[in-house]
Scaffold this motif. Structure first.
Motif, PDB file in Angstrom:
ATOM      1  N   SER A   1       0.411   8.688  -4.592  1.00 33.59           N
ATOM      2  CA  SER A   1      -0.521   9.780  -4.294  1.00 33.59           C
ATOM      3  C   SER A   1       0.230  11.070  -4.000  1.00 33.59           C
ATOM      4  O   SER A   1      -0.234  12.151  -4.331  1.00 33.59           O
ATOM      5  CB  SER A   1      -1.377   9.433  -3.082  1.00 33.59           C
ATOM      6  OG  SER A   1      -1.827   8.129  -3.156  1.00 33.59           O
TER       7      SER A   1
ATOM      8  N   GLU B   1       1.257   2.817  -3.355  1.00 34.06           N
ATOM      9  CA  GLU B   1       0.133   3.658  -3.772  1.00 34.06           C
ATOM     10  C   GLU B   1       0.159   4.987  -3.021  1.00 34.06           C
ATOM     11  O   GLU B   1      -0.185   6.032  -3.570  1.00 34.06           O
ATOM     12  CB  GLU B   1      -1.188   2.938  -3.500  1.00 34.06           C
ATOM     13  CG  GLU B   1      -1.317   1.612  -4.216  1.00 34.06           C
ATOM     14  CD  GLU B   1      -1.340   1.764  -5.726  1.00 34.06           C
ATOM     15  OE1 GLU B   1      -2.089   2.606  -6.217  1.00 34.06           O
ATOM     16  OE2 GLU B   1      -0.583   1.052  -6.402  1.00 34.06           O
TER      17      GLU B   1
ATOM     18  N   ARG C   1      -6.347   2.390  -4.880  1.00 30.73           N
ATOM     19  CA  ARG C   1      -5.681   3.277  -5.832  1.00 30.73           C
ATOM     20  C   ARG C   1      -5.504   4.668  -5.215  1.00 30.73           C
ATOM     21  O   ARG C   1      -6.179   5.002  -4.244  1.00 30.73           O
ATOM     22  CB  ARG C   1      -6.522   3.388  -7.105  1.00 30.73           C
ATOM     23  CG  ARG C   1      -6.390   2.212  -8.028  1.00 30.73           C
ATOM     24  CD  ARG C   1      -7.120   2.489  -9.309  1.00 30.73           C
ATOM     25  NE  ARG C   1      -6.563   3.635 -10.013  1.00 30.73           N
ATOM     26  CZ  ARG C   1      -5.555   3.573 -10.865  1.00 30.73           C
ATOM     27  NH1 ARG C   1      -5.017   2.413 -11.146  1.00 30.73           N
ATOM     28  NH2 ARG C   1      -5.103   4.644 -11.460  1.00 30.73           N
TER      29      ARG C   1
ATOM     30  N   TYR D   1      -0.800  12.529  -9.013  1.00 32.55           N
ATOM     31  CA  TYR D   1      -1.990  12.685  -8.168  1.00 32.55           C
ATOM     32  C   TYR D   1      -1.865  13.872  -7.213  1.00 32.55           C
ATOM     33  O   TYR D   1      -2.858  14.419  -6.776  1.00 32.55           O
ATOM     34  CB  TYR D   1      -2.253  11.389  -7.401  1.00 32.55           C
ATOM     35  CG  TYR D   1      -2.622  10.275  -8.334  1.00 32.55           C
ATOM     36  CD1 TYR D   1      -3.912  10.181  -8.805  1.00 32.55           C
ATOM     37  CD2 TYR D   1      -1.665   9.384  -8.794  1.00 32.55           C
ATOM     38  CE1 TYR D   1      -4.259   9.185  -9.709  1.00 32.55           C
ATOM     39  CE2 TYR D   1      -1.998   8.394  -9.691  1.00 32.55           C
ATOM     40  CZ  TYR D   1      -3.300   8.295 -10.139  1.00 32.55           C
ATOM     41  OH  TYR D   1      -3.634   7.328 -11.030  1.00 32.55           O
TER      42      TYR D   1
ATOM     43  N   GLU E   1      -6.564   7.480  -6.155  1.00 34.50           N
ATOM     44  CA  GLU E   1      -7.834   8.216  -6.102  1.00 34.50           C
ATOM     45  C   GLU E   1      -8.601   7.873  -4.830  1.00 34.50           C
ATOM     46  O   GLU E   1      -9.252   8.730  -4.228  1.00 34.50           O
ATOM     47  CB  GLU E   1      -8.728   7.869  -7.298  1.00 34.50           C
ATOM     48  CG  GLU E   1      -8.215   8.334  -8.628  1.00 34.50           C
ATOM     49  CD  GLU E   1      -7.459   7.215  -9.323  1.00 34.50           C
ATOM     50  OE1 GLU E   1      -6.766   6.443  -8.629  1.00 34.50           O
ATOM     51  OE2 GLU E   1      -7.554   7.122 -10.557  1.00 34.50           O
ATOM     52  N   THR E   2      -8.538   6.612  -4.443  1.00 33.89           N
ATOM     53  CA  THR E   2      -9.252   6.174  -3.253  1.00 33.89           C
ATOM     54  C   THR E   2      -8.665   6.823  -2.008  1.00 33.89           C
ATOM     55  O   THR E   2      -9.399   7.210  -1.092  1.00 33.89           O
ATOM     56  CB  THR E   2      -9.164   4.643  -3.143  1.00 33.89           C
ATOM     57  OG1 THR E   2      -9.166   4.092  -4.439  1.00 33.89           O
ATOM     58  CG2 THR E   2     -10.319   4.107  -2.357  1.00 33.89           C
TER      59      THR E   2
ATOM     60  N   CYS F   1       0.833  -1.202   0.000  1.00 30.87           N
ATOM     61  CA  CYS F   1       0.000   0.000   0.000  1.00 30.87           C
ATOM     62  C   CYS F   1       0.868   1.253   0.000  1.00 30.87           C
ATOM     63  O   CYS F   1       0.438   2.309  -0.468  1.00 30.87           O
ATOM     64  CB  CYS F   1      -0.897   0.023   1.226  1.00 30.87           C
ATOM     65  SG  CYS F   1      -2.344  -1.016   1.083  1.00 30.87           S
TER      66      CYS F   1
END
Lengths: 169, 267
Positions: A50, A46, A139, A55, A141-142, A43
């Motif tokens: 971010s 990700e 992801r 992002y 975005e999440t 994780c």
């Protein structure tokens, strides 16, 4: 020197906005959530994505810090082993109030697929969690959505209420 | 190969055993079929008593009769037979079948381009002789063997746990150790951080992976719309999981479906 004539009565009226201190403080807090990086497993990739340019978490005022003293929110990204559990608790205790926790991914939420002797079955056994973020791995975005939900939660809180004793202190 | 399991009900425990199932084994070849290995085996046989030897998957496997021979054999392998690396060593738990551990050492010779495995069996209360003086890689490997199986290596300079915490109880890779941990393991993080009194406050671990309770908003295992912890889902409308309030947020543009733009080309 240029003379500006300000027409206070034009357009949107007086340059005065009325609000409460609560709203102002929490608006400020919610838009500068400095996150303690807590990359424990996949994780974390990700989470790093971010924070990177595509992002771009800086837009939300979420800047990753490597020190608990400077952080407001702890993003627990990955599998927490029992050997490591005491350190996550210590780092959580070192964070200054007000502080929040995002539990990112299945492993941090419930232990995930690691239904074994060495994995903590959910970080909420150790530290109080504000936002549970499902996914394996979620992801970017999440994670953004989770941060925005946390911002919404913060905006609703009162600025000066005494730090509420959470389940474990 | 794994035994066949019905995928539709993978969680259910298998209640039968195939009485006539024989686990498949790799074929074993004669040592004489390989010249290099035949020579090596002859040299080793002079130093130690070899119980059995064969070639499996292109690697020589030697089973020793006496566990104390391993130091002499390792010295011989490194100094005379060019097996300069101890790439792996550990043990297998056969306590239930035969009442003993099988300890194995995997050696590699870069010069001969050969791999060689030495094995021997020990009882539960017996110790092995450390190879630390000959191969430095035995340091962590023996610590791991001690951690996972509880096998002590004699004359190891720093024999302590390597993977599990120092105050852990039990040896997890033994077949008798439960996969989800014994009582100490299940409460380990609570005991070390909060103390045993907090066991009642936190409660036992939820290990049922299939558990779904729509009314439970205290724990994570929940379906339905998002609500704050402990709240009744009926008190919240469907738009609660929208990330902006109804009235909007000062200085932040409110996102609406009408304003959204779909890009056809990459910018």
């Amino acid at each position: 020197m240029a003379q500006h004539k300000v027409n206070y009565m034009a357009d949107s009226g007086l340059p005065v906005a009325l609000t409460t201190v609560d709203k102002l403080v929490q608006w400020g807090r919610s838009n500068s959530l400095w996150a303690l990086t807590y990359g424990l497993a996949c994780c974390a990739i990700e989470m790093m994505a971010s924070g990177a340019s595509r992002y771009d978490f800086d837009r939300f005022g979420t800047i990753f810090r490597a020190s608990p003293r400077q952080a407001d929110v702890m993003v627990v990204a990955g599998t927490l082993t029992k050997k490591h559990a005491q350190f996550i608790r210590r780092l959580y205790d070192q964070m200054t109030e007000p502080k929040w926790v995002i539990s990112m991914g299945s492993c941090a939420n419930t232990g995930g697929m690691f239904n074994t002797y060495a994995t903590v079955q959910g970080v909420d056994r150790i530290i109080p969690v504000d936002i549970y973020l499902p996914g394996c791995a979620p992801r970017p975005e999440t994670l953004q959505y989770a941060v925005m939900m946390l911002q919404k939660k913060i905006r609703k809180q009162s600025a000066f209420q005494k730090a509420k004793t959470k389940r474990l202190v | 190969m794994r035994a066949y399991q019905d995928r539709k009900n993978a969680q259910a425990k298998v209640y039968y055993k195939d009485r006539f199932y024989v686990s498949p084994q790799l074929p074993k070849e004669e040592v004489d079929s390989d010249e290099v290995f035949a020579k090596d085996l002859a040299t080793i046989s002079k130093k130690a008593e070899v119980k059995e030897a064969y070639i499996q998957r292109g690697q020589l496997v030697i089973i020793l009769e006496n566990r104390h021979d391993i130091v002499a054999v390792a010295k011989l392998l490194k100094e005379k037979l060019t097996y300069t690396q101890l790439s792996e060593m550990s043990a297998n738990d056969f306590l239930a079948d035969r009442g003993e551990f099988e300890v194995f050492y995997q050696f590699l010779s870069m010069e001969k381009r050969k791999r060689l495995r030495v094995k021997y069996s020990i009882k539960e209360d017996q110790a092995v002789d450390s190879l630390y003086d000959i191969y430095k890689s035995a340091d962590w490997a023996e610590r791991e063997m001690y951690d996972m199986f509880g096998i002590v290596a004699n004359e190891h300079p720093n024999l302590k746990r390597i993977l599990m915490p120092d105050d852990w109880s039990g040896h997890p890779l033994r077949k008798s150790y439960p996969l989800q941990g014994d009582e100490d393991a299940q409460w380990y993080e609570i005991d070390t951080i909060f103390g045993k009194d907090y066991r009642e406050v936190v409660g036992p671990e939820i290990r049922d992976t299939k558990r779904i309770d729509p009314k439970d908003t205290e724990n994570f295992a929940r379906i339905g719309k998002e609500v704050p912890r402990g709240a009744n889902p009926k008190d919240f409308d469907e738009n609660y999981d929208d990330f902006q309030e109804e009235g909007g947020v000062p200085l932040i543009t409110r996102f609406t479906k009408k304003n959204q733009k779909t890009l056809t080309d990459r910018k």
